[in-house]
Write an enzyme that holds these catalytic residues in place. Structure first.
Site, PDB file in Angstrom:
ATOM      1  CB  CYS A   1      -0.945   0.078   1.365  1.00 30.38           C
ATOM      2  SG  CYS A   1      -2.539   1.012   0.914  1.00 30.38           S
TER       3      CYS A   1
ATOM      4  CG  HIS B   1      -3.223  -3.758   4.075  1.00 30.60           C
ATOM      5  ND1 HIS B   1      -2.560  -2.602   4.182  1.00 30.60           N
ATOM      6  CD2 HIS B   1      -3.901  -2.321   2.836  1.00 30.60           C
ATOM      7  CE1 HIS B   1      -2.391  -1.654   3.956  1.00 30.60           C
ATOM      8  NE2 HIS B   1      -3.446  -1.321   3.356  1.00 30.60           N
TER       9      HIS B   1
ATOM     10  CD  GLU C   1      -1.284  -5.581   5.931  1.00 33.93           C
ATOM     11  OE1 GLU C   1      -0.243  -6.263   5.209  1.00 33.93           O
ATOM     12  OE2 GLU C   1      -1.298  -4.188   5.897  1.00 33.93           O
TER      13      GLU C   1
END
Lengths: 80, 231
Positions: free
Chosen positions: B86, B203, B205
Site C-alpha cells: 500500500c 494488504h 497482513e
C-alpha cells in the site's frame, strides 16, 4: 529575495478524475460551454539570495520533489 | 532469517505487519526506524501501509527522502528482498525502486474492502507459494491506488513477467468491474526486473488469519519465507 510560483499538473495522458467531476458540476450549473477542466497544484516559494541560479535551483526542486515526472508536468514563474 | 518493518511518521500498518511476521509466520522480526541506515542484519524488509508524512504533496513523496531509504536502495542493490504494501508500494515507486506511480482512485473515493487478485505467475519470491492463476481474496484500503506507467514501461512489465497480481472477479477474469481504482491493466502488484523488490496495493497482513475474514495473505507472506530458505 525571489518569489516563485510553481504549477504542477497531471500529464494530459492521465485521466484527471477531480477535473472531470468539476467539469460535470459546471455543466450541471448551466455552463454548457465548459469542455474540459484539469486540476493541479499551486505552490508559492520564497527564496533567499545565496548566489545560486534561481531557475536552476527551482527546476531541480521540481524534478526532485515537487512534481513526479512519471505522472506530472510542472512550470514556474519567478518574480522579485 | 530476519525480517524488518520500516516505521515512518504516519505508518499505521507497521504493527499489523510485524504481528503477521512474528505470530503468523513465526519468524524473527524487528522494527526499523526511518532514521536508521544500517540494514545489514536483515534478509527481507517490509515497507508497511499508512499515511507517511500525512501523504502531503503526493503519497510517498516525502518518505522517499528519509535516511532509511538510501540504505534501502543499497539493500536492494545487494539483492535483499523488499516488499512494499500500500503506502509502501507508493514509496517504492516514488523512490524509483519500482517503475510507474500510484494516482488517485478513478472514483476519487477511499476504498476499504476485500478484492480478488489473480496470481499472474508463481516464479517470483513473492508468489512462489501460489498457483498460477490462483484467485486470492485480500483487502485493499487506499485512496491513491490507481497504477499508472507509460506504454513502453507497461510493455516491458508484461514481457518480463513483472506483473505479479491483477484485480479480477471471483472466477479470475480481468474485468473493468473488478478493477476497484482504475489501475492500468488491472495491475495490483509488480516486481522489479531483478525480481527482488515488489509492491502491491492489497494488504496481505490484513488477510493472514481466518478471524480477519481471509487467510489468503499467507500465500504471499509464506512465499517470502520460502524464497529466503531457498536462497
Amino acid at each position: 529575495m525571489a518569489k516563485v510560483k510553481v504549477y504542477v499538473t497531471l500529464k494530459p495522458t492521465l485521466l484527471d478524475a477531480q477535473g472531470r467531476v468539476v467539469q460535470n458540476a459546471l455543466n450541471n450549473l448551466g455552463y454548457e460551454e465548459v469542455d474540459g477542466v484539469r486540476m493541479g497544484k499551486y505552490i508559492e516559494i520564497e527564496l533567499k539570495d545565496n548566489g545560486h541560479s534561481v531557475q536552476e535551483r527551482v527546476d531541480e526542486m521540481c524534478r526532485k520533489l515537487l512534481a513526479n515526472p512519471v505522472i506530472e508536468n510542472y512550470r514556474f514563474e519567478v518574480s522579485d | 532469517m530476519k525480517f524488518g518493518v520500516i516505521q515512518f511518521p504516519g505508518s499505521n500498518c507497521d504493527s499489523d505487519t510485524y504481528y503477521a511476521v512474528r505470530d503468523v509466520l513465526r519468524q524473527p522480526v524487528e522494527y526499523i526506524w526511518h532514521q536508521d541506515t544500517d540494514l545489514r542484519k536483515f534478509d527481507c524488509i517490509l515497507v508497511p501501509g499508512g499515511f507517511s508524512y500525512g501523504d502531503y504533496l503526493r503519497t510517498g513523496a516525502v518518505a522517499r527522502f528519509s535516511p532509511v531509504m538510501g540504505a534501502l536502495e543499497g539493500f536492494a542493490d545487494r539483492g535483499g528482498l523488499v516488499l512494499g504494501i500500500c503506502n509502501g508500494f507508493q514509496i517504492l515507486c516514488e523512490a524509483h525502486l519500482l517503475p510507474g506511480a500510484l494516482t488517485a482512485n478513478v472514483g476519487l473515493k477511499f476504498i476499504c474492502r476485500h478484492v480478488n487478485l489473480r496470481v499472474e505467475h508463481n516464479r517470483s519470491a513473492f508468489a512462489n507459494e501460489c498457483r498460477e492463476g490462483q484467485v486470492l481474496r485480500i483487502p485493499i484500503a487506499h485512496g491513491e491506488g490507481n497504477y499508472y506507467c507509460d506504454p513502453e514501461t507497461l510493455a516491458r512489465l508484461e514481457a518480463n513477467g513483472q506483473i505479479l497480481f491483477r484485480y479480477c472477479d471471483e472466477q479470475g477474469s480481468l474485468t473493468d468491474e473488478a478493477n476497484p481504482n482504475g489501475s492500468l491493466a488491472n495491475i495490483a502488484g509488480i516486481v522489479n526486473e531483478r525480481g527482488n523488490v515488489a509492491g502491491m496495493m492489497p494488504h496481505p497482513e490484513r488477510a493472514s488469519e481466518s478471524v480477519l475474514g481471509s487467510e489468503d495473505g499467507q500465500f504471499v507472506l509464506k512465499s517470502l519465507v520460502s524464497a529466503l530458505v531457498k536462497a
